[in-house]
Write a protein that holds these residues in place. Structure first.
Motif, PDB file in Angstrom:
ATOM      1  N   LEU A  12      18.788  38.609  11.904  1.00  0.00           N
ATOM      2  CA  LEU A  12      18.026  37.134  11.865  1.00  0.00           C
ATOM      3  C   LEU A  12      16.605  37.526  12.141  1.00  0.00           C
ATOM      4  CD1 LEU A  12      20.777  35.073  13.437  1.00  0.00           C
ATOM      5  CD2 LEU A  12      20.015  34.999  10.929  1.00  0.00           C
ATOM      6  N   ILE A  13      16.158  38.107  13.125  1.00  0.00           N
ATOM      7  CA  ILE A  13      14.828  38.604  13.673  1.00  0.00           C
ATOM      8  C   ILE A  13      14.059  39.281  12.505  1.00  0.00           C
ATOM      9  CG2 ILE A  13      13.508  39.703  15.154  1.00  0.00           C
ATOM     10  CD1 ILE A  13      15.518  39.188  17.388  1.00  0.00           C
ATOM     11  N   GLY A  14      14.785  40.261  11.744  1.00  0.00           N
ATOM     12  CA  GLY A  14      14.242  40.944  10.703  1.00  0.00           C
ATOM     13  C   GLY A  14      13.806  39.927   9.636  1.00  0.00           C
ATOM     14  N   THR A  15      14.832  39.185   9.159  1.00  0.00           N
ATOM     15  CA  THR A  15      14.690  38.251   8.206  1.00  0.00           C
ATOM     16  C   THR A  15      13.552  37.239   8.506  1.00  0.00           C
ATOM     17  OG1 THR A  15      16.983  38.130   7.664  1.00  0.00           O
ATOM     18  CG2 THR A  15      15.752  36.226   6.870  1.00  0.00           C
ATOM     19  N   VAL A  16      13.477  36.562   9.615  1.00  0.00           N
ATOM     20  CA  VAL A  16      12.318  35.778  10.100  1.00  0.00           C
ATOM     21  C   VAL A  16      10.838  36.563   9.950  1.00  0.00           C
ATOM     22  CG1 VAL A  16      11.214  34.449  12.044  1.00  0.00           C
ATOM     23  CG2 VAL A  16      13.428  34.249  11.609  1.00  0.00           C
ATOM     24  N   ILE A  17      10.989  37.804  10.618  1.00  0.00           N
ATOM     25  CA  ILE A  17       9.724  38.648  10.392  1.00  0.00           C
ATOM     26  C   ILE A  17       9.307  38.869   8.813  1.00  0.00           C
ATOM     27  CG2 ILE A  17       8.823  40.935  10.749  1.00  0.00           C
ATOM     28  CD1 ILE A  17      10.249  41.185  13.341  1.00  0.00           C
ATOM     29  N   THR A  18      10.422  39.025   8.070  1.00  0.00           N
ATOM     30  CA  THR A  18       9.995  39.341   6.527  1.00  0.00           C
ATOM     31  C   THR A  18       9.597  38.000   5.997  1.00  0.00           C
ATOM     32  OG1 THR A  18      11.730  40.845   6.505  1.00  0.00           O
ATOM     33  CG2 THR A  18      11.185  40.011   4.491  1.00  0.00           C
ATOM     34  N   PHE A  19       9.959  36.824   6.501  1.00  0.00           N
ATOM     35  CA  PHE A  19       9.477  35.609   5.833  1.00  0.00           C
ATOM     36  C   PHE A  19       8.244  35.390   6.199  1.00  0.00           C
ATOM     37  CE2 PHE A  19      14.148  34.328   4.911  1.00  0.00           C
ATOM     38  CZ  PHE A  19      14.010  34.037   3.622  1.00  0.00           C
ATOM     39  N   GLY A  20       7.847  35.610   7.530  1.00  0.00           N
ATOM     40  CA  GLY A  20       6.570  35.423   8.050  1.00  0.00           C
ATOM     41  C   GLY A  20       5.444  36.385   7.297  1.00  0.00           C
ATOM     42  N   LEU A  21       5.958  37.734   7.200  1.00  0.00           N
ATOM     43  CA  LEU A  21       5.030  38.846   6.621  1.00  0.00           C
ATOM     44  C   LEU A  21       4.773  38.179   4.944  1.00  0.00           C
ATOM     45  CD1 LEU A  21       6.097  42.251   7.828  1.00  0.00           C
ATOM     46  CD2 LEU A  21       3.996  41.040   8.332  1.00  0.00           C
ATOM     47  N   LEU A  22       5.969  37.820   4.468  1.00  0.00           N
ATOM     48  CA  LEU A  22       5.914  37.512   2.890  1.00  0.00           C
ATOM     49  C   LEU A  22       4.823  36.137   2.765  1.00  0.00           C
ATOM     50  CD1 LEU A  22       9.366  37.713   1.663  1.00  0.00           C
ATOM     51  CD2 LEU A  22       7.316  39.050   0.770  1.00  0.00           C
ATOM     52  N   ILE A  24       2.256  35.508   4.921  1.00  0.00           N
ATOM     53  CA  ILE A  24       0.931  35.894   5.076  1.00  0.00           C
ATOM     54  C   ILE A  24       0.582  36.749   3.811  1.00  0.00           C
ATOM     55  CG2 ILE A  24      -0.346  37.590   6.560  1.00  0.00           C
ATOM     56  CD1 ILE A  24       1.581  36.385   8.775  1.00  0.00           C
ATOM     57  N   LEU A  25       1.336  37.655   3.195  1.00  0.00           N
ATOM     58  CA  LEU A  25       0.756  38.448   2.181  1.00  0.00           C
ATOM     59  C   LEU A  25       0.636  37.759   0.780  1.00  0.00           C
ATOM     60  CD1 LEU A  25       3.129  41.626   2.583  1.00  0.00           C
ATOM     61  CD2 LEU A  25       0.789  41.298   2.799  1.00  0.00           C
ATOM     62  N   LYS A  26       1.543  36.601   0.604  1.00  0.00           N
ATOM     63  CA  LYS A  26       1.267  35.684  -0.399  1.00  0.00           C
ATOM     64  C   LYS A  26       0.090  34.928  -0.176  1.00  0.00           C
ATOM     65  CE  LYS A  26       5.994  34.785  -2.318  1.00  0.00           C
ATOM     66  NZ  LYS A  26       6.874  33.881  -2.529  1.00  0.00           N
ATOM     67  N   PHE A  27      -0.451  34.666   0.922  1.00  0.00           N
ATOM     68  CA  PHE A  27      -1.641  33.821   1.436  1.00  0.00           C
ATOM     69  C   PHE A  27      -2.767  34.510   1.305  1.00  0.00           C
ATOM     70  CE2 PHE A  27      -5.129  32.650   4.104  1.00  0.00           C
ATOM     71  CZ  PHE A  27      -5.058  31.000   3.765  1.00  0.00           C
ATOM     72  N   ILE A  28      -2.668  35.676   1.600  1.00  0.00           N
ATOM     73  CA  ILE A  28      -3.844  36.840   1.470  1.00  0.00           C
ATOM     74  C   ILE A  28      -4.130  37.149  -0.112  1.00  0.00           C
ATOM     75  CG2 ILE A  28      -4.695  39.034   1.948  1.00  0.00           C
ATOM     76  CD1 ILE A  28      -3.395  38.774   4.627  1.00  0.00           C
ATOM     77  N   THR A  29      -2.804  37.351  -0.927  1.00  0.00           N
ATOM     78  CA  THR A  29      -2.970  37.772  -2.378  1.00  0.00           C
ATOM     79  C   THR A  29      -3.649  36.400  -3.060  1.00  0.00           C
ATOM     80  OG1 THR A  29      -1.185  39.310  -2.006  1.00  0.00           O
ATOM     81  CG2 THR A  29      -1.896  38.426  -4.173  1.00  0.00           C
ATOM     82  N   ASP A  30      -3.101  35.301  -2.599  1.00  0.00           N
ATOM     83  CA  ASP A  30      -3.455  34.118  -3.420  1.00  0.00           C
ATOM     84  C   ASP A  30      -5.136  34.040  -3.202  1.00  0.00           C
ATOM     85  OD1 ASP A  30      -3.230  31.833  -4.920  1.00  0.00           O
ATOM     86  OD2 ASP A  30      -3.568  30.459  -2.856  1.00  0.00           O
ATOM     87  N   LYS A  31      -5.385  34.172  -2.054  1.00  0.00           N
ATOM     88  CA  LYS A  31      -6.948  34.115  -1.501  1.00  0.00           C
ATOM     89  C   LYS A  31      -7.781  35.041  -2.273  1.00  0.00           C
ATOM     90  CE  LYS A  31      -7.310  30.549   1.023  1.00  0.00           C
ATOM     91  NZ  LYS A  31      -8.287  29.410   0.818  1.00  0.00           N
ATOM     92  N   THR A  32      -7.517  36.437  -2.243  1.00  0.00           N
ATOM     93  CA  THR A  32      -8.107  37.432  -3.062  1.00  0.00           C
ATOM     94  C   THR A  32      -8.245  37.128  -4.519  1.00  0.00           C
ATOM     95  OG1 THR A  32      -7.184  39.006  -1.332  1.00  0.00           O
ATOM     96  CG2 THR A  32      -8.128  39.796  -3.371  1.00  0.00           C
ATOM     97  N   ILE A  33      -7.030  36.650  -5.330  1.00  0.00           N
ATOM     98  CA  ILE A  33      -7.054  36.574  -6.490  1.00  0.00           C
ATOM     99  C   ILE A  33      -8.090  35.315  -6.981  1.00  0.00           C
ATOM    100  CG2 ILE A  33      -5.705  35.880  -8.397  1.00  0.00           C
ATOM    101  CD1 ILE A  33      -3.417  37.304  -7.098  1.00  0.00           C
ATOM    102  N   ARG A  34      -7.994  34.382  -6.195  1.00  0.00           N
ATOM    103  CA  ARG A  34      -8.857  33.024  -6.445  1.00  0.00           C
ATOM    104  C   ARG A  34     -10.232  33.462  -6.089  1.00  0.00           C
ATOM    105  NH1 ARG A  34      -6.338  28.117  -6.757  1.00  0.00           N
ATOM    106  NH2 ARG A  34      -4.349  28.206  -6.350  1.00  0.00           N
ATOM    107  N   LYS A  35     -10.729  34.459  -5.319  1.00  0.00           N
ATOM    108  CA  LYS A  35     -11.894  34.753  -4.851  1.00  0.00           C
ATOM    109  C   LYS A  35     -12.652  35.715  -5.892  1.00  0.00           C
ATOM    110  CE  LYS A  35     -14.799  36.811  -1.316  1.00  0.00           C
ATOM    111  NZ  LYS A  35     -14.898  37.344   0.022  1.00  0.00           N
TER     112      LYS A  35
END
Length: 181
Positions: A12-22, A24-35
């Motif tokens: 459960l902790i690994g799943t929560v960490i994975t969702f959190g990282l996903l 964050i990574l989706k947000f960073i990727t989205d911002k980078t592509i938009r920029k």
């Protein structure tokens, strides 16, 4: 319920960490592509399409990581996936140009030297057209090119990368589109 939470707390902790990282990574990727889209003056629709592709990729990676965390038996899942991929592979082989056009569309997003509104000439021996085309739209599978007489040519993205394309004039050079080519 407490027994379940206690016995699977690491998963459960690994799943929560994975969702959190996903997220964050989706947000960073989205911002980078938009920029990149903003800096390169790329149409918003193309930027959204590439963002959707990246989001899908992160989702697939996330499912793989979560499957690994929960200890899914990959031999059984592998049998299912190999069967599914065999069917998909046959379908993609039958229409390989779809996959190559999508890939070319992604590559063109990041490295395409032409924009909507530019006039280009395509050096294709199979095309007997000597006049330049106006780039009207750039989509995931094709580029819409218009001749001076109004005729519309839909040209595949993969051919846009394979053929020599000459920039006749840039849309910034002639903002009102009145220049004769």
């Amino acid at each position: 319920m407490q027994e379940f939470l206690f016995s699977y707390r690491h998963e459960l902790i690994g799943t929560v960490i994975t969702f959190g990282l996903l997220i964050i990574l989706k947000f960073i990727t989205d911002k980078t592509i938009r920029k990149i889209g903003r800096i390169s003056d790329i149409v918003e629709a193309r930027t959204l399409l590439i963002t959707k592709y990246a989001s899908t990729l992160w989702t697939v990676i996330g499912f793989g990581v979560i499957s690994f965390i929960w200890g899914v038996n990959f031999r059984e899942v592998g049998l299912v996936f190999s069967s599914v991929f065999a069917v998909i592979g046959v379908a993609l082989f039958a229409s390989w140009s779809i996959l190559s056009n999508i890939t070319a569309g992604v590559i063109l997003f990041f490295s395409f030297p032409f924009k909507i509104g530019d006039r280009v000439k395509i050096m294709d021996k199979d095309m007997e057209i000597e006049e330049p085309f106006l780039i009207e739209d750039i989509r995931a599978f094709h580029v819409s090119l218009r001749k001076k007489n109004g005729e519309l040519l839909i040209y595949p993205n993969n051919l846009m990368m394979q053929k020599a394309v000459t920039l006749i004039y840039n849309s910034e050079d002639d903002p009102d589109g009145s220049e004769e080519a």
